[in-house]
Design an enzyme around this catalytic site. Structure first.
Site, PDB file in Angstrom:
ATOM      1  CD  GLU A 243      -3.300  -0.250   0.010  1.00 14.35           C
ATOM      2  OE1 GLU A 243      -2.935   0.923  -0.631  1.00 14.35           O
ATOM      3  OE2 GLU A 243      -3.969  -0.887  -0.362  1.00 14.35           O
TER       4      GLU A 243
ATOM      5  CG  ASP B  89      -8.690   3.401  -4.420  1.00 16.64           C
ATOM      6  OD1 ASP B  89      -9.673   3.318  -4.892  1.00 16.64           O
ATOM      7  OD2 ASP B  89      -7.786   2.711  -4.687  1.00 16.64           O
TER       8      ASP B  89
ATOM      9  CE1 TYR C 241      -7.399   2.126  -0.324  1.00 18.83           C
ATOM     10  CE2 TYR C 241      -5.088   2.573  -0.143  1.00 18.83           C
ATOM     11  CZ  TYR C 241      -6.075   1.966  -0.695  1.00 18.83           C
ATOM     12  OH  TYR C 241      -5.938   0.848  -1.774  1.00 18.83           O
TER      13      TYR C 241
END
Length: 204
Positions: A23, A124, A106
């Site tokens: 991520e 996102d 997120y």
């Protein structure tokens, strides 16, 4: 086939360290550019303890080529906190993860849902496009998060989040077929009550 984070970096392993690393690397960086760096970084720092014990210079060297080096510094700082304050174990909740350096809403939701099965949705850019096309209108920030959590499959949150993130680059693009024509849209509207009646699109 569209290259997505899930295709290469998540599905093979739900280890929170790997989900977190992918991520952070994928922030503002193309998937194709991340893949090689991801595997090399794991080779050098295979777990959070190895990363925490590494010198910052070594971490930055392994990050070379990805840019935005603040991400690497925050990654290193968070690893130290995890080892020092959590005995090397990742917090399992979104709130606990957001307390770590460099982890926002997120990223915390992605780790919590994919690695720990926590029922929290992600939003996102890809998810935003899907939700807005499903709703047939622009959604404000908090409205996006409420809608995503409303749609979330609480029994399989990680799979759901990965799936909806893949819909964005595949279907919710200017040249793609209308989302309203997709089976997923019809199913979501029927079972979740999202959006209004189907509207015909102008052919002009």
């Amino acid at each position: 086939m569209t290259l997505t984070p899930a295709t290469f970096l998540w599905r093979a392993n739900h280890d929170p360290y790997r989900v977190w690393l992918s991520e952070i690397m994928l922030q503002q960086t193309r998937v194709a550019a991340v893949i090689e760096h991801y595997h090399e970084f794991l080779r050098r720092f295979p777990n959070v303890k190895k990363l925490a014990l590494a010198r910052e210079a070594s971490v930055l060297a392994a990050w070379s080529g990805l840019g935005y080096y603040r991400r690497a510094r925050m990654l290193h700082a968070a690893a130290k906190v995890i080892v020092r304050e959590h005995r090397g174990r990742f917090p399992e909740t979104e709130e606990g993860l957001r307390a770590l350096p460099g982890i926002g809403r997120y990223t915390a939701a992605a780790i919590a849902s994919i690695a720990f099965g926590q029922p929290v949705a992600v939003v996102d850019g890809n998810v935003e496009r899907v939700l807005q096309r499903l709703a047939g209108k622009r959604l404000a920030d908090e409205e996006l998060w409420r809608t995503a959590n409303h749609l979330l499959d609480a029994k399989r949150p990680g799979d759901f989040n990965q799936a909806i993130m893949e819909l964005g680059p595949r279907f919710a693009t200017p040249r793609a077929a209308p989302m309203f024509d997709l089976p997923c849209d019809r199913a979501m509207r029927r079972t979740r009550g999202v959006g209004g009646p189907r509207r015909r699109r102008s052919r002009n």
